[in-house]
Design an enzyme around this catalytic site. Structure first.
Site, PDB file in Angstrom:
ATOM      1  N   CYS A   4      -1.767  30.097-114.618  1.00 46.76           N
ATOM      2  CA  CYS A   4      -3.124  29.697-115.026  1.00 46.76           C
ATOM      3  C   CYS A   4      -3.184  29.617-116.548  1.00 46.76           C
ATOM      4  CB  CYS A   4      -4.173  30.683-114.527  1.00 46.76           C
ATOM      5  SG  CYS A   4      -5.833  30.208-115.072  1.00 46.76           S
ATOM      6  N   THR A  19      -1.579  23.112-113.676  1.00 45.90           N
ATOM      7  CA  THR A  19      -2.051  22.104-114.635  1.00 45.90           C
ATOM      8  C   THR A  19      -1.258  22.138-115.940  1.00 45.90           C
ATOM      9  OG1 THR A  19      -3.693  23.695-115.377  1.00 45.90           O
ATOM     10  CG2 THR A  19      -4.402  22.063-113.746  1.00 45.90           C
ATOM     11  N   LEU A  64     -10.621  31.432-113.878  1.00 50.27           N
ATOM     12  CA  LEU A  64     -10.416  32.292-112.698  1.00 50.27           C
ATOM     13  C   LEU A  64     -11.667  33.020-112.234  1.00 50.27           C
ATOM     14  CD1 LEU A  64      -6.870  33.892-113.158  1.00 50.27           C
ATOM     15  CD2 LEU A  64      -7.626  32.331-111.369  1.00 50.27           C
TER      16      LEU A  64
END
Lengths: 256, 305
Positions: free
Chosen positions: B128, B191, B72
């Site tokens: 994330c 992901t 990030l």
């Protein structure tokens, strides 16, 4: 300085050193806009594996001929596929990408280790007929096929090899102090292993000579979007190797 | 006008968006693609304070895919509002801001800060896999995901999209939880958590040890999850995960996605977002259809689910 994606035509590909290829591509739009230090991002096949493009620094560009010169070593799956390209093939080529070298100097010394000499070859040609000197290092004599490539553009070629088979035994950083001590250079431009770049930046700073370094890192997009290749600048701000670089002033990326 | 969609109040010229983290803020790609021809741009994950991202190597190529552990990295919301957003004003494409917080309160604060003109919507990143606090920690529990959605909805008038992680046991349960909490749309998948090891050094390839897998390799997993979620909720679903071509995108639409996002494909083909939209239009013409909505959720799965 517009960037494009185009299907470049393979003019020629030949072996010039151990696992080292010289690839000549016809890509007029990219050749027209390119400058030393920039790179192109190549697709190595049409399918999904290997998936990512491969960044290769420009070893030359000829706007008149519309051609690009790439020199690379076969190190993995992607470069092995590139090595299969033959005259007449097409390759998806994106570029020119990144920021190149500053050419505002009179007596430059180029310092390159191994494949780091590729972008310096383009730089040497662009700086000629100014008196260009190059200090090149490699593991052994076979890796210094570069000598012949630089001969045309460079007045002085200094060589180091790890095994002493050619030039001075040692690494570029062993010979660099005495070259800089002569006081004849007003610029150092370096490309190679990170430790070499940092060392060259330090030595140049000690002699108050402006120094540029070309970094490399693993990258996906090549345009500053994915942030795979960023590094911390000396001022704490992040730098994108692909878009802010790959060429930086040494003091931007190293604490000198 | 075969491709236009209204996504939870966000009007889009095409159903093809760019996925967060794969397209920068947009201008990075302006030399290669007309940004006005994208359905929407979802910008890089934004946090309250600037983040430097993870140390060490951040990407690794894998079979038909890649692992990333960027962590990030972003300049923070102040910088985004002051310098980046103004540069996007000339683009006639909705800009959706992906936000990530360390706490529920931070998500709310980010939503409030971004409740400004020029922002078309908010995408909540609770998925994330590459940060220690926040991120996926919120995306793997229904209760904390719902708390984040409520905090964001309470602080913005913009449409809110919640991006789900595939790293859960029951994706439909997560989808129902965030819908009940008020999200206007759901995007998936982020992901898949993965790992690669260097067999010469015996060390993990990525500096962060683990990272998020994306690219064509994940597409079947993504299609399955979009299909499961589309059946579990009423709100629109944005499908993503390995889309490289229009054929891939059509699979997601048939599975139930109202729009799709192109992610990793941008790295390979900067024009992917536009080319996928053009390909969907060609596919519709070929099938004698007049609008993309005629594809949404139309898979004949015969399961009665």
């Amino acid at each position: 300085m517009s960037k494009t994606v185009s299907m470049a035509l393979v003019r020629d590909q030949k072996t010039i050193g151990p696992l080292v290829k010289l690839l000549t591509l016809e890509a007029p739009e990219i050749a027209k806009n390119a400058r030393p230090g920039q790179f192109v991002h190549l697709r190595v096949n049409d399918g999904p594996a290997p998936l990512l493009r491969r960044p290769l620094s420009l070893a030359g560009a000829d706007a008149g001929q519309g051609t690009l010169t790439l020199i690379y070593r076969i190190v993995g799956q992607g470069t092995a596929l590139l090595a299969r390209l033959k005259t007449g093939d097409r390759v998806d080529c994106m570029g020119p990408l990144g920021a190149g070298f500053d050419l505002d100097c009179e007596r430059p010394l180029l310092v390159g280790g191994g494949m780091g000499l590729a972008p310096l070859l383009y730089l040497a040609g662009a700086l000629c007929p100014r008196p260009v000197a190059v200090l090149m290092g490699g593991r052994s004599q076979e890796e210094l096929f570069w000598q012949g490539l630089f001969a045309e553009a460079c007045r002085h070629i200094h060589i180091t090899t790890d095994d002493g088979s050619l030039g001075r035994r040692g690494v570029t950083l062993d010979l660099l102090p005495e070259l800089l001590a002569g006081g004849e250079f007003d610029r150092v431009a370096a490309c190679g292993p990170r430790l070499m770049l940092e060392g060259a930046g330090r030595l140049a700073a000690r002699h108050k000579i402006a120094c540029q370094v070309s970094l490399e890192d693993y990258m996906a997009c090549g345009v500053g979007a994915c942030l795979s290749c960023t590094c911390a600048g000396a001022d704490g701000r992040r730098r994108k190797v692909c878009a802010d670089g790959p060429v930086f002033w040494a003091g931007e990326v190293f604490a000198l | 006008m075969m491709l236009n969609v209204d996504l939870a109040g966000i009007p889009m010229k095409t159903p093809v968006m760019t996925a967060s983290g794969t397209f920068g803020f947009g201008p990075e790609y302006a030399d290669f693609v007309d940004l006005n021809r994208l359905g929407a741009i979802v910008v890089k994950g934004t946090t309250l304070k600037p983040r430097p991202g993870n140390d060490g190597r951040r990407i690794a190529e894998t079979p038909a895919g890649m692992l990333n552990a960027i962590g990030l990295e972003n300049p923070g919301v102040d910088e985004f509002l002051a310098h980046t957003l103004p540069k996007l004003q000339g683009i006639d494409t909705p800009v959706i801001v992906n936000i990530s917080g360390n706490t529920v309160e931070e998500y709310g604060e980010l939503a409030a800060r971004l409740d400004v003109s020029g922002v078309a919507g908010i995408e909540i990143n609770i998925s994330c896999p590459n940060v220690k606090e926040g991120g996926i920690a919120f995306g793997t529990s229904c209760a904390s995901a719902a708390a984040v959605v409520k905090a964001v909805k309470g602080n913005t008038a913009k449409p809110v999209i919640t991006k789900l992680s595939p790293n859960v046991t029951d994706i439909a349960e997560m989808a129902r939880a965030v819908e009940a909490a008020g999200t206007d749309a759901i995007s998936l998948i982020n992901t898949l958590l993965g790992m690669a090891i260097d067999i010469h050094s015996w060390r993990p390839v990525l500096g962060n040890v683990v990272g998020g897998l994306s690219g064509p390799a994940v597409k079947p997993v993504a299609v399955r999850m979009v299909w499961q979620v589309a059946r579990a909720v009423r709100c629109p679903v944005i499908g993503m995960g390995g889309i490289m071509t229009a054929r891939d995108a059509v699979e997601f639409l048939l599975a139930g996605a109202s729009a799709v996002a192109v992610g990793t494909a941008n790295f390979v083909n900067p024009r992917a977002g536009v080319e996928v939209a053009e390909g969907i239009r060609d596919y519709l013409a070929e099938k004698g259809l007049t609008h993309v909505r005629q594809l949404i959720g139309r898979v004949n799965d015969f399961t009665g689910r």
